[in-house]
Design a protein around this motif. Structure first.
Motif, PDB file in Angstrom:
ATOM      1  N   GLY A 148      32.974   6.575  65.744  1.00 37.78           N
ATOM      2  CA  GLY A 148      33.831   6.707  64.568  1.00 37.78           C
ATOM      3  C   GLY A 148      34.972   7.683  64.768  1.00 37.78           C
ATOM      4  N   SER A 180      31.251   4.832  52.588  1.00 34.24           N
ATOM      5  CA  SER A 180      29.920   4.815  53.190  1.00 34.24           C
ATOM      6  C   SER A 180      28.832   4.424  52.199  1.00 34.24           C
ATOM      7  N   ASN A 204      23.523   4.708  61.775  1.00 34.67           N
ATOM      8  CA  ASN A 204      24.582   4.334  62.719  1.00 34.67           C
ATOM      9  C   ASN A 204      24.001   3.426  63.800  1.00 34.67           C
ATOM     10  N   ASP A 245      28.515   1.008  61.581  1.00 35.92           N
ATOM     11  CA  ASP A 245      29.710   1.346  62.372  1.00 35.92           C
ATOM     12  C   ASP A 245      30.290   0.146  63.101  1.00 35.92           C
TER      13      ASP A 245
END
Length: 354
Positions: A94, A181, A263, A291
């Motif tokens: 990220g 998120s 993630n 992600d």
């Protein structure tokens, strides 16, 4: 120095260049047939120059070997055209993709970028980074600040210069760009519930990380809305190793049929732990990551995940910075980048549900 002359200097890129090409303010290149003021406007990307005039001046400069110096640009505009970026955990997907977006947009806008990668997140480390960028003459700072401690330190170290941050936990002090998120986590959890799973376990990111907390909130909210049980989350450190270790702790539990991982790197470790325990994905356990790392589509099975456009986040950060430097910015700007669930083969119906 004639104060009426445009404050734009040149450095010569070729030997034997004509007088005036070695620095200071040159006369307008005679081939261009324009005034020195027009030359200055071309060099400083002033919008009020016709495209054909701009190209004629640049062609004349190429023929004569002129190249504008950074110091002259600073004198002309009062700015260095250099931006500072403070980043932490820059090797992770990220932050790295966001930084690439910032660099790409900065290059298009004619700015250089100086990046400081923090290895510590205490106030002294952040303050030192800000001071170093100020010492380099940065016009503004973009902070890829994933932890609350970094944000708090940035507020303490604020020197009144333009700043943009990547998370929305710093009040109205700085403009913010952030991926959604919480929404992404909700999408992932709801997808698993729609497949018939009675609940969804969660392997979260580290405590104190803003994105990890938002994803945990989205997961929990989706379970509460569905009336599903929310087990205590397990906390990793973003690495595949931590995902593997935590995955081993749940792989032998037959009640675990769905896992949302904060993630993709940790999800890779979870997939290995399930394989080692003889649990099939997705027949026995469904897994969703976050992600959409480039490798996600090539895992066995390909990983369902949540995509955030980190490149767009970087570009919007640069846009907000230019708003502060070159235009009149709106106060308290918040730009939230939508997320997208990318469905692949790591998810399937809950065992016995269909």
């Amino acid at each position: 120095m004639d104060r009426r002359a445009p404050a734009v200097g040149f450095a010569c890129a070729a030997r034997g260049a004509p007088p005036g090409a070695r620095g200071g303010t040159p006369p307008a290149p005679p081939r261009a047939g324009v005034s020195g003021q027009t030359v200055s406007r071309v060099l400083n990307d002033h919008p009020r120059v016709r495209p054909e005039t701009r190209e004629r001046v640049r062609e004349a400069m190429r023929e004569l070997g002129y190249r504008p110096t950074a110091s002259a640009r600073t004198l002309a505009s009062g700015r260095s055209r250099m931006l500072g970026v403070i980043s932490f955990d820059a090797a992770r997907f990220g932050p790295a993709a966001t930084l690439a977006g910032i660099n790409e947009a900065a290059q298009e806008a004619g700015y250089l970028v100086s990046t400081i990668a923090l290895t510590a997140t205490d106030q002294k480390a952040v303050r030192d980074a800000v001071d170093r960028l100020l010492g380099q003459g940065a016009d503004g700072i973009i902070a890829i600040a994933p932890q609350r401690s970094v944000g708090e330190a940035l507020v303490e170290a604020d020197h009144g210069m333009p700043m943009v941050t990547l998370d929305k936990s710093f009040g109205a002090r700085f403009p913010v760009v952030a991926g959604d998120s919480a929404s992404g986590a909700r999408q992932a959890t709801e997808h698993l519930l729609r497949l018939g799973h009675r609940t969804v376990r969660h392997i979260a990111g580290p405590v104190g990380w803003i994105a990890a907390e938002a994803r945990l909130d989205g997961w929990r909210a989706a379970l509460e809305d569905a009336g599903a049980q929310a087990h205590e989350p397990l906390y990793g450190d973003w690495s595949a190793d931590s995902g593997h270790e935590l995955g081993r702790g749940i792989a032998d539990d037959p009640d675990v049929t769905a896992v949302f991982v904060s993630n993709d790197q940790m999800a890779v470790g979870v997939l290995r732990a399930l394989h080692e325990a003889g649990r099939r994905v997705p027949e026995d356990v469904s897994v969703v990551g976050y992600d959409n790392i480039p490798e996600a589509a090539h895992l066995l099975p390909p990983l369902t995940t949540v995509r955030t456009d980190f490149t767009e986040i970087g570009r919007r950060c640069l846009s907000l910075m230019l708003d502060q430097l070159e235009r009149t910015p709106e106060p308290g700007v918040r730009v939230i980048i939508p997320t997208e669930l990318v469905v692949r083969a790591s998810c399937g119906p809950a065992p016995g549900s269909f």
